[in-house]
Enzyme design. Structure first.
Site, PDB file in Angstrom:
ATOM      1  CG  ASP A 171      83.808 -45.260   6.906  1.00  0.00           C
ATOM      2  OD1 ASP A 171      83.130 -44.094   6.530  1.00  0.00           O
ATOM      3  OD2 ASP A 171      83.838 -46.297   6.110  1.00  0.00           O
ATOM      4  CG  ASP A 200      81.466 -48.768   6.743  1.00  0.00           C
ATOM      5  OD1 ASP A 200      80.187 -49.558   6.507  1.00  0.00           O
ATOM      6  OD2 ASP A 200      82.356 -48.925   6.006  1.00  0.00           O
ATOM      7  CG  ASN A 237      81.225 -51.288   2.873  1.00  0.00           C
ATOM      8  OD1 ASN A 237      81.309 -50.271   3.526  1.00  0.00           O
ATOM      9  ND2 ASN A 237      82.349 -52.392   3.147  1.00  0.00           N
ATOM     10  CG  HIS A 332      86.596 -48.729  -1.161  1.00  0.00           C
ATOM     11  ND1 HIS A 332      86.368 -49.964  -0.966  1.00  0.00           N
ATOM     12  CD2 HIS A 332      86.996 -48.380   0.462  1.00  0.00           C
ATOM     13  CE1 HIS A 332      86.091 -50.548   0.147  1.00  0.00           C
ATOM     14  NE2 HIS A 332      86.725 -49.585   1.170  1.00  0.00           N
ATOM     15  CG  HIS A 359      83.220 -47.235   1.042  1.00  0.00           C
ATOM     16  ND1 HIS A 359      83.174 -48.645   2.026  1.00  0.00           N
ATOM     17  CD2 HIS A 359      83.414 -47.960  -0.316  1.00  0.00           C
ATOM     18  CE1 HIS A 359      83.015 -49.388   1.167  1.00  0.00           C
ATOM     19  NE2 HIS A 359      83.358 -49.157  -0.207  1.00  0.00           N
TER      20      HIS A 359
END
Ligand code: FE2
Length: 475
Positions: A171, A200, A237, A332, A359
């Site tokens: 991320d 990510d 995502n 999440h 995430h």
């Protein structure tokens, strides 16, 4: 008199500090720890477009956004990718080994894509094959006056006791904090030779119309690492890009166009799930955002894939995914539950050593637990200590534009060994078939500081308790 008083005060301060340290160690030894580390809370921002890290390299049509990736299943091939802005130019890579003057050529191909009102530059991909293991190669891309030279080192031949150091990052995005994370990784005295990246990448989809210019800036920012060592990509995502309102319905299209992986080498039909071997590790990459229910393609692929893992050849079985199966952060929470229900029992049965996920923008390490006894009737739905289970590490703390996930659920579950909402990276340092040293490095510390660490004992070769908290004896 004043001097004596000052001395007395100093001594008292020293005693209190020592007592605090002792108590802190005691706490760390006895239970999972929620770090009390105080970090900045200001919102993190993307670096502006005119930042030096985003500069286009000089020269007409100069290759930019150069990155490499392992190009086969074992590490004897490398995919070199780059972008030219003005014209297609050449897709050929010139390469030579450190001790050879003989320059070879590999021919690649060029693609472009459109995304709403954005048109990409010319994206080149070239696979160099039949490389020697454990060898430094120089490579050159571009033509005429505007060529650029880089290098990479191929991994050692796959084998059970081959030491190898992986970085672990997730991320990351392109904020000032992202730059600090990357700098810390680069300056860690333990030198990562490849990065396990848990999804990510650019966060371009955070911009209006998912402005793909931010994929280009990200590629230029990251080139200083990506051109020299492979980052093993996992889809997050922010790579999905399902945007029907912009006419975008094909999942992961931009990500897959820009960052190819050798998925066919592991008989996968989709680039977002695949495997590679590297040194003594077998790395399985899964997609949290592709079907993973029973009878789905990813389900069948993983079922067959796990049978192929030979722990006598690759003792270390590592799984990467984006949404964590275990984390106690409010952000999440339970998003990985659908995948846990389908795949967790396989991870336990096959003695996966570690599952890295992202995430959640914080850091958390679990003890070895499983939650596979539940059958909807028996009520057995609490994680229990399980020596065959992986350690779950959540490392979505690369530093992206969305900031930290700093609401930690209370009480801290027994399975949670250490958790902290700070940005950082980790190092997975494989020593041999039985031992690997793992460390997490927060951005605010010096480069060598290990804010969290543990010795991993290999689940196939050395399956003794490697838990770090006494509370991990969960019943
Ligand atoms: Fe994410």
């Amino acid at each position: 008199m004043m001097g004596l008083q000052a001395s007395y005060n100093n001594n008292m301060v020293a005693i209190v500090v020592v007592l605090c340290l002792v108590m802190n160690v005691a706490i760390m030894c006895n239970a999972g720890k929620t770090s009390s580390f105080v970090r900045k809370v200001e919102k993190t921002e993307d670096m502006p477009l005119d930042s030096d890290v985003f500069q286009v390299p000089p020269g007409y049509n100069a290759p930019q956004q150069v990155h490499i990736m392992q190009g086969d299943h074992v590490g004897k091939a490398v995919i070199v990718s780059w972008v030219t802005a003005d014209e297609p130019g050449s897709s050929t890579v010139l390469y030579w080994s450190e001790n050879s003057k003989l320059k070879k050529q590999a021919k690649g191909k060029v693609v472009t894509y459109k995304f709403y009102n954005y048109t990409s530059g010319y994206i080149h991909h070239c696979t160099i094959k039949k490389l020697k293991f454990n060898t430094k190669y120089y490579y050159e891309v571009g033509t005429g006056q505007t060529t650029r030279q880089f290098w990479f080192k191929t991994p050692p031949e796959v084998g059970p006791d081959v030491p190898y150091i992986f970085g672990v990052i997730g991320d990351i995005g392109q904020t000032f904090d992202s730059n600090i994370t990357l700098t810390h990784y680069e300056n860690n005295p333990k030198k990562g030779e490849a990065v396990l990246f848990v999804g990510d990448l650019s966060y371009a989809d955070e911009y209006p119309n998912a402005d793909n210019v931010r994929w280009d800036t990200w590629g230029r920012f990251m080139e200083r690492s990506l051109a020299y060592q492979p980052w093993i990509w996992t889809a997050g995502n922010h790579e999905i890009d399902y945007k029907p309102e912009l006419g975008e319905r094909k999942l992961f299209r931009v990500f897959n166009t820009r960052y190819p992986v050798p998925y066919k080498a592991s008989e996968s039909d989709d680039p977002v799930w695949y495997s590679i071997k590297r040194a003594s590790a077998y790395i399985i990459v899964l997609s949290s955002y592709s079907a993973h229910g029973k009878y789905s393609p990813q389900y069948w692929w993983l079922k067959d894939e796990l049978k192929k893992v030979n722990r006598s050849e690759t003792p270390w079985l590592i799984v990467l995914m984006h949404a964590p199966l275990y984390n106690s952060n409010d952000d999440h929470y339970m998003e990985g539950e659908s995948m846990r229900i389908v795949f967790e029992s396989w991870f336990v049965k096959n003695k996966v050593d570690v599952v890295f996920a992202g995430h959640v923008h914080a850091y958390e390490r679990s003890e070895r637990v499983s939650n596979v006894a539940y059958n909807i009737q028996n009520g057995l739905c609490t994680p229990v200590k399980d020596r065959s289970a992986p350690v779950y590490i959540n490392i979505g703390d690369g530093g992206n534009i969305q900031g930290l996930s700093n609401i930690l659920r209370e009480p801290q579950p027994d399975y949670s060994a250490y958790r902290e909402a700070s940005f950082g990276h980790a190092i997975f340092d494989i020593k041999n078939r039985t031992h690997a040293h793992y460390s997490w490095h927060r951005n605010q510390d010096g480069y060598a500081v290990e804010a969290d660490s543990m010795w991993f004992f290999n689940r196939h070769w050395h399956q003794i308790d490697d838990s770090t908290t006494s509370k991990s004896e969960i019943q």
